[in-house]
Each structure stands twice: as C-alpha cells, then as structure tokens.
Design a protein around this motif. Sequence first.
Motif, mmCIF file in Angstrom:
data_model
loop_
_atom_site.group_PDB
_atom_site.id
_atom_site.type_symbol
_atom_site.label_atom_id
_atom_site.label_comp_id
_atom_site.label_asym_id
_atom_site.label_seq_id
_atom_site.Cartn_x
_atom_site.Cartn_y
_atom_site.Cartn_z
ATOM 1 N N MET A 32 -37.591 28.986 20.345
ATOM 2 C CA MET A 32 -37.761 30.350 19.834
ATOM 3 C C MET A 32 -36.848 30.585 18.643
ATOM 4 O O MET A 32 -37.263 31.088 17.607
ATOM 5 C CB MET A 32 -37.410 31.336 20.964
ATOM 6 C CG MET A 32 -37.896 32.751 20.706
ATOM 7 S SD MET A 32 -39.679 32.839 20.601
ATOM 8 C CE MET A 32 -39.859 34.515 20.007
ATOM 9 N N HIS A 33 -35.592 30.158 18.827
ATOM 10 C CA HIS A 33 -34.626 30.382 17.762
ATOM 11 C C HIS A 33 -34.924 29.501 16.547
ATOM 12 O O HIS A 33 -34.680 29.889 15.407
ATOM 13 C CB HIS A 33 -33.211 30.091 18.292
ATOM 14 C CG HIS A 33 -32.152 30.553 17.351
ATOM 15 N ND1 HIS A 33 -31.874 31.889 17.138
ATOM 16 C CD2 HIS A 33 -31.321 29.860 16.530
ATOM 17 C CE1 HIS A 33 -30.911 31.994 16.240
ATOM 18 N NE2 HIS A 33 -30.549 30.785 15.856
ATOM 19 N N ILE A 34 -35.493 28.319 16.819
ATOM 20 C CA ILE A 34 -35.806 27.418 15.709
ATOM 21 C C ILE A 34 -37.002 27.942 14.926
ATOM 22 O O ILE A 34 -37.039 27.891 13.700
ATOM 23 C CB ILE A 34 -36.080 25.990 16.250
ATOM 24 C CG1 ILE A 34 -34.794 25.426 16.865
ATOM 25 C CG2 ILE A 34 -36.567 25.067 15.152
ATOM 26 C CD1 ILE A 34 -34.970 24.163 17.628
ATOM 27 N N LEU A 35 -37.989 28.498 15.665
ATOM 28 C CA LEU A 35 -39.200 28.994 15.006
ATOM 29 C C LEU A 35 -38.902 30.279 14.239
ATOM 30 O O LEU A 35 -39.370 30.470 13.119
ATOM 31 C CB LEU A 35 -40.280 29.240 16.059
ATOM 32 C CG LEU A 35 -41.716 29.305 15.546
ATOM 33 C CD1 LEU A 35 -42.060 28.013 14.819
ATOM 34 C CD2 LEU A 35 -42.662 29.541 16.696
ATOM 35 N N PRO B 197 -35.699 32.025 12.925
ATOM 36 C CA PRO B 197 -34.253 32.175 12.743
ATOM 37 C C PRO B 197 -33.861 33.620 12.449
ATOM 38 O O PRO B 197 -32.748 34.025 12.743
ATOM 39 C CB PRO B 197 -33.943 31.252 11.573
ATOM 40 C CG PRO B 197 -35.225 30.941 10.938
ATOM 41 C CD PRO B 197 -36.304 31.181 11.909
ATOM 42 N N MET B 198 -34.751 34.406 11.849
ATOM 43 C CA MET B 198 -34.447 35.811 11.581
ATOM 44 C C MET B 198 -35.593 36.665 12.132
ATOM 45 O O MET B 198 -36.534 36.989 11.417
ATOM 46 C CB MET B 198 -34.337 36.046 10.068
ATOM 47 C CG MET B 198 -33.452 35.077 9.342
ATOM 48 S SD MET B 198 -33.546 35.387 7.568
ATOM 49 C CE MET B 198 -32.678 33.975 6.944
ATOM 50 N N PRO B 199 -35.534 37.038 13.395
ATOM 51 C CA PRO B 199 -36.684 37.709 14.010
ATOM 52 C C PRO B 199 -37.058 39.028 13.339
ATOM 53 O O PRO B 199 -38.251 39.293 13.125
ATOM 54 C CB PRO B 199 -36.239 37.927 15.456
ATOM 55 C CG PRO B 199 -34.780 37.697 15.472
ATOM 56 C CD PRO B 199 -34.450 36.810 14.338
ATOM 57 N N TRP B 200 -36.054 39.857 12.983
ATOM 58 C CA TRP B 200 -36.380 41.167 12.389
ATOM 59 C C TRP B 200 -37.077 41.001 11.051
ATOM 60 O O TRP B 200 -38.067 41.672 10.767
ATOM 61 C CB TRP B 200 -35.115 42.002 12.222
ATOM 62 C CG TRP B 200 -34.560 42.445 13.519
ATOM 63 C CD1 TRP B 200 -33.460 41.942 14.145
ATOM 64 C CD2 TRP B 200 -35.099 43.436 14.387
ATOM 65 N NE1 TRP B 200 -33.277 42.575 15.340
ATOM 66 C CE2 TRP B 200 -34.268 43.488 15.508
ATOM 67 C CE3 TRP B 200 -36.209 44.278 14.320
ATOM 68 C CZ2 TRP B 200 -34.499 44.353 16.567
ATOM 69 C CZ3 TRP B 200 -36.440 45.149 15.369
ATOM 70 C CH2 TRP B 200 -35.591 45.173 16.475
ATOM 71 N N GLN B 201 -36.546 40.087 10.234
ATOM 72 C CA GLN B 201 -37.141 39.883 8.922
ATOM 73 C C GLN B 201 -38.564 39.351 9.054
ATOM 74 O O GLN B 201 -39.440 39.705 8.258
ATOM 75 C CB GLN B 201 -36.287 38.907 8.111
ATOM 76 C CG GLN B 201 -35.008 39.503 7.559
ATOM 77 C CD GLN B 201 -33.839 39.399 8.509
ATOM 78 O OE1 GLN B 201 -34.016 39.333 9.720
ATOM 79 N NE2 GLN B 201 -32.636 39.386 7.976
ATOM 80 N N SER B 202 -38.806 38.510 10.077
ATOM 81 C CA SER B 202 -40.156 37.984 10.293
ATOM 82 C C SER B 202 -41.121 39.121 10.615
ATOM 83 O O SER B 202 -42.233 39.183 10.069
ATOM 84 C CB SER B 202 -40.156 36.980 11.444
ATOM 85 O OG SER B 202 -39.418 35.842 11.094
#
Lengths: 162, 89, 122
Positions: free
Chosen positions: A1-4, A6-11
């Motif tokens: 999850m973290h690799i896919l 790295p910046m969840p909010w920006q995604s």
Amino acid sequence: MHILFPMPWQSIVLFTVWLLLNESIAPGHLVLAAFLAIGIPQLLRGTQDHPFRIQKPMLAVMYALKVLGDIVSANFEVAVQVLGPSKRLQPGFLAIPLDITGDFPITLLASTISLTPGTVSAEVSSDQKWLYVHALHLVDETASIREIKKRYEQPLKEIFGC
Amino acid sequence: MLMICLIAATAMVIIAMTLNLITMFVGPDQPDRILALDTMYINSIALILLFGLIMGTSLYFEAALLIAMLGFVSTAALCKYLLRGDIIE
Amino acid sequence: MDFFIELVVSALLLMGGIFVLLGSIGLLKMPDFYMRLHTPTKATTLGMGAILVACMLLTSYRSGGVSAHELLITIFLFITAPVSAMMLAKTALHLKVKIKKGSRNRDLAETAKHREPPSHAE
C-alpha cells in the motif's frame, strides 16, 4: 500500500482534479486518472520531506466551514473600513508566538490569517516560532493575538496533533 | 433580470480593471505595481467567465484556468526576482 | 424553480461584482503598501468565489447536468491568493517599502525582514 501510494492525499487530489477537468466518469477517464494518481507521486517520491498526518478529519471539515463563514461575514466589515475614511484606520504589525510545529500546519495557519479579513501574514521567523502579521486596524494588540490563537491555531493543533 | 445582472457585474469588473491599471501606473513602488498586475489578472478571469456566460458557451473556461495558473506563476517569479535578483536558483 | 435559480445567480453575480470593485477601490485608495495588500487578497478573492459559484450554477442549470469544473478555479484562487500575498509582503519587507506614519510596532518590520524573533522575546 505504501509502495503504491507514497503520498495518499496528493493521489486523491490528482484523481479528483483530473475527473473534474474532464467532467466525466467514463471508464477511460477513470483509468487515466488512476494512472496519473499512481504515476506522478512515484516520480516525486524523493521530494517529500515533511509528511503530515490528519488526526481528526471531521474537525478539519468543521474548520474549513468555519473559515469560509468567517471570510464571508468579516468581508462586509472590511467593506465598511475600505469605503470609510482611511485616516481613521490604525494599521500595525503583530508578532504571534506559534505553538504549532511543522511546515504544512504553519502554512495553513498563515493562509487562514491572510484570507480572514483584517490581517495578512507577512513572514515566519527562521526558527518557525513567530509569525509576523500586518493588521489593517489594530485596536488591542494582546486581544488580537489571543483571538487568532484561540480561533484558528487551537483547532489546527488538534487536527494535526502537533 | 439575469441579463441585467450579468452586464452590471461585467461593468463593475471592467471599472475594477481600470482602477487596477491606474494603480499600476501610479503605484509608488515595485511591489505596488506587481500587486496591481496580480489583481488585474484575477479580474480578467472574472471578465472572461462573465463573457462566456453572456455568450452562453463554456468554451472560455480553459482560457480562464490557464490565466489563473500562469498569473500565479508570473507573480511568484516577479517576487522572486525582486527578492533575490534571480528567478531560478 | 426557474425564478429561484435566476434570483440566486443574480444575487451572487452582483455580490461578486461589488466585492471585486471594492478590492480595486481599496487598492487605489489605501495610503501604504501593507494596507493596500489587504483588499485584493480578501475582497477580490471572495468576489471571484461568488462569480465562479454563480457561473457554476448557471452552466449546470443551462446544460441540465452538473458542471463542477469552475470549482477548480475557485479552489485554486483560494489556495494561491494567500501565497502570493505573503510573497509580496516578503518582497516589500526586503525592499523596505515605506510604512505609513503612525503605524504601530514599526520596528517589527525590521526584525521580520531578517526573519529573527521579535526583540522583546529575549
């Protein structure tokens, strides 16, 4: 999850902005938006230096609504100040001691202060402990500082937990 | 009623842009001029969108978006230039 | 329904126009740079917000669907206005722009320029 992601909010923001720009939720646009939302953060992986974490999302939404209300209501007040004689205004600088830490929360606080009428943030001291603010009409210095700290800094402190 | 309001709003934005232009020539210092330019491009976004509404087309939206983005970048670049004497460090 | 939407859009348009005009009047009228900075960042941004929301409502109503991309410009302006205001303030501090006589705490401008804590904090 973290690799896919790295910046969840920006995604999430990239995904929504792409769909809004094209104004459609056709499968092709969904695939392209997902591709961009995963691809661009991968390219920018090394640039993020201070990740932030939102502790209380509900409080963040409340905060945004409160700030929006303040912007609208207090702008009418400034309208009177602008149209009245400007000799009567007493401008001045303020130095606000900061309790919050971190680049993103301080940026958010400075932006809020700039958007709510009466004050514009001008500079942050290099140790990030003081925020310099210019006020259009400064009556009571300590009262203004207390008001800003209570109204805007306290909720941000709770939201980001810092 | 809607058409009258559209034209009134357009007129107000045009007056605002004229005032900005005056500020840009009068403004005693360089930051004043940059501020006037910054306000002027924001007003031009409003003008373009109102024109699009009067014409009944949303084709002008992309132009407004581009002005919003490039205007911000140009303000930032001008400020950087005055601050450091250089844009890209 | 028809009349209602027209009323809301008209009110928003007029409010937006008035605030945009107010921002420019303030820009022309205020005596020093820091005071001039106030109105364009706030009144103009709010006016633009009102005009863009009116635009969004009217386009959605005319096309019969949802037209939300004007929201992008609104959010973008609300994010960038404080940032450019702060950059301009930094520039003004750096260039030592004249501050109006009778402003309070004028000495803070000097410490702010060097990004130091205020002198009374020691």
